[in-house]
Enzyme design. Structure first.
Site: not given
Ligand code: PLP
Length: 391
Positions: A191
């Site tokens: 990210k």
């Molecule tokens: C659009 C979206 N929502 C939620 C997530 C979930 O994030 P995390 O990996 O921090 O739980 C991601 C992760 O890649 C994502 O791209």
């Protein structure tokens, strides 16, 4: 001239490798040396810095965006069976969080140009059971927040923004994650701001922030930092059945310095994004739409479309060819209704979401990290041209 069989580069270019500096390393070392690894003063500082950056009254750090989404839906007071409308162009975590909160996901198709949820399709899918809209600012491009906030207001729906791609994103001067009741962020390794694993919830109301903080640590009335601090031991009471979703100081140590460098990293990704736009303008592929003047794009993903009938190469062959050239690539995303679990559970079919299906079958993400140097960027461009022009 280079032979057609030689790889574009010697060393594999890892997709989404983060740009980390000495400051992150030193701050993590300081955490380790202090003996305080868990949730503590660095998490509190990261929350303060983040809410100041986002101009939000409250921020609670958690250990992922998935956790942020899950807790937001619980704190929103949604009840089992309530429907939440979201996008099929998202990571499965968005949908799974809705399911884990005991709610029913409903997907609305996306706009073919912005690849963001289409407010007109959202409106069509509102039923008497709909209680929330959960937009994802895809690739860092702001959703149509005017239309979505109006739909939420007119239909008395909660608005929970998935800002996993959208830390720097603004819509008409307002920061994403502050439009609705909750804004959820990810600091996963690929990210724009990373902590390894990590997440944050922005809220507008103190009681929501307090409930999320409590639910993120087992439902306990006091967090460990306060229990074991030099103020003396404090008893805690379990007031709800919560989760183990708290962020550690080791993670926040990285995040604090990532956030301090957010503008420089954004600038670099914007340059790379523009460079790709110029380099690929004449190729028979579809480049992302230009960033809208009224919004600030976070430049999280550079997603181009490979339509076999135009490009002459199937998307999956293009992915393999890039890997053979030693360039890491990604797919964001195969549309949610393509996955067997959701088909079996909800009866979703990809053809019912034609825009998301087409995009999901054609999309390719190129490396877009602030870590990329000029040579890396030129290698990516050379590999794309070499593969497309060969067909
Ligand atoms: C659009 C979206 N929502 C939620 C997530 C979930 O994030 P995390 O990996 O921090 O739980 C991601 C992760 O890649 C994502 O791209």
């Amino acid at each position: 001239m280079e032979s057609m069989t030689a790889k574009t580069r010697e060393k594999f270019l890892v997709f989404g490798a983060p740009a980390l500096g000495r400051e992150e390393i030193e701050e993590v070392t300081a955490s380790l040396e202090s003996g305080w690894l868990g949730t503590g003063p660095k998490v509190a500082r990261f929350e303060e810095d983040f809410k100041r950056y986002k101009k939000s009254p409250y921020a609670v750090a958690v250990n992922s965006c998935t956790a942020a989404l899950h807790l937001s839906m619980l704190a929103a007071g949604l009840k089992p069976g309530d429907e939440v409308i979201t996008t099929p162009m998202t990571f499965c975590a968005t949908i799974n969080a809705i399911i884990h909160a005991g709610l029913t996901p409903v997907v609305a198709d996306v706009d073919p140009v912005t690849m963001n949820i289409d407010p007109a399709d959202v409106e069509k899918r509102i039923t008497t059971r709909t209680r929330a809209i959960l937009p994802v600012h895809f690739a860092g491009r702001a959703c149509d927040m005017e239309a979505l906030t109006k739909l939420a207001r007119d239909n008395d729906l909660k608005l929970i923004e998935d800002c996993a791609h959208a830390i720097e994103t603004e819509y008409r001067g307002q920061k994403t994650g502050t439009f609705g009741d909750f804004g959820c962020f990810s600091f996963y390794v690929t990210k724009n701001v990373v902590t390894g694993e990590g997440g944050m919830v922005l809220t507008q109301r103190e009681q929501d922030a307090a409930r999320i903080k409590m639910l993120a640590l087992h439902g306990m009335s006091k967090d460990a930092w306060r229990r074991f601090s030099d103020d003396g031991y404090k008893h805690y009471y379990v007031v709800e059945c919560g989760f183990k979703y708290n962020m550690m100081d080791i993670q926040a140590a990285i995040g604090i310095h990532q956030l301090a460098r957010i503008e420089a990293n954004w600038q670099r990704r914007q340059e790379v994004w523009q460079r790709y736009q110029e380099a690929f303008a004449e190729l028979p592929i579809v480049c992302p739409a230009a960033a809208e003047a009224e919004s600030r794009h976070a430049y999280h993903l550079y997603t181009m479309l490979i339509d076999e009938s135009e490009a002459g190469i199937p998307r999956d062959e293009f992915l393999s060819a890039m890997t053979k050239e030693n360039i890491g690539v990604g797919v964001h995303y195969l549309s949610i209704p393509e996955h067997p679990y959701y088909q079996e559970r909800f009866g979703w079919q990809p053809e019912d979401y034609p825009q998301a299906r087409r995009i999901g079958r054609q999309t390719v993400s190129l490396p877009l990290s602030a870590k990329l140097n000029e040579e890396d960027v030129e290698d990516v461009i050379e590999a794309v041209k070499k593969i497309i022009l060969r067909y």
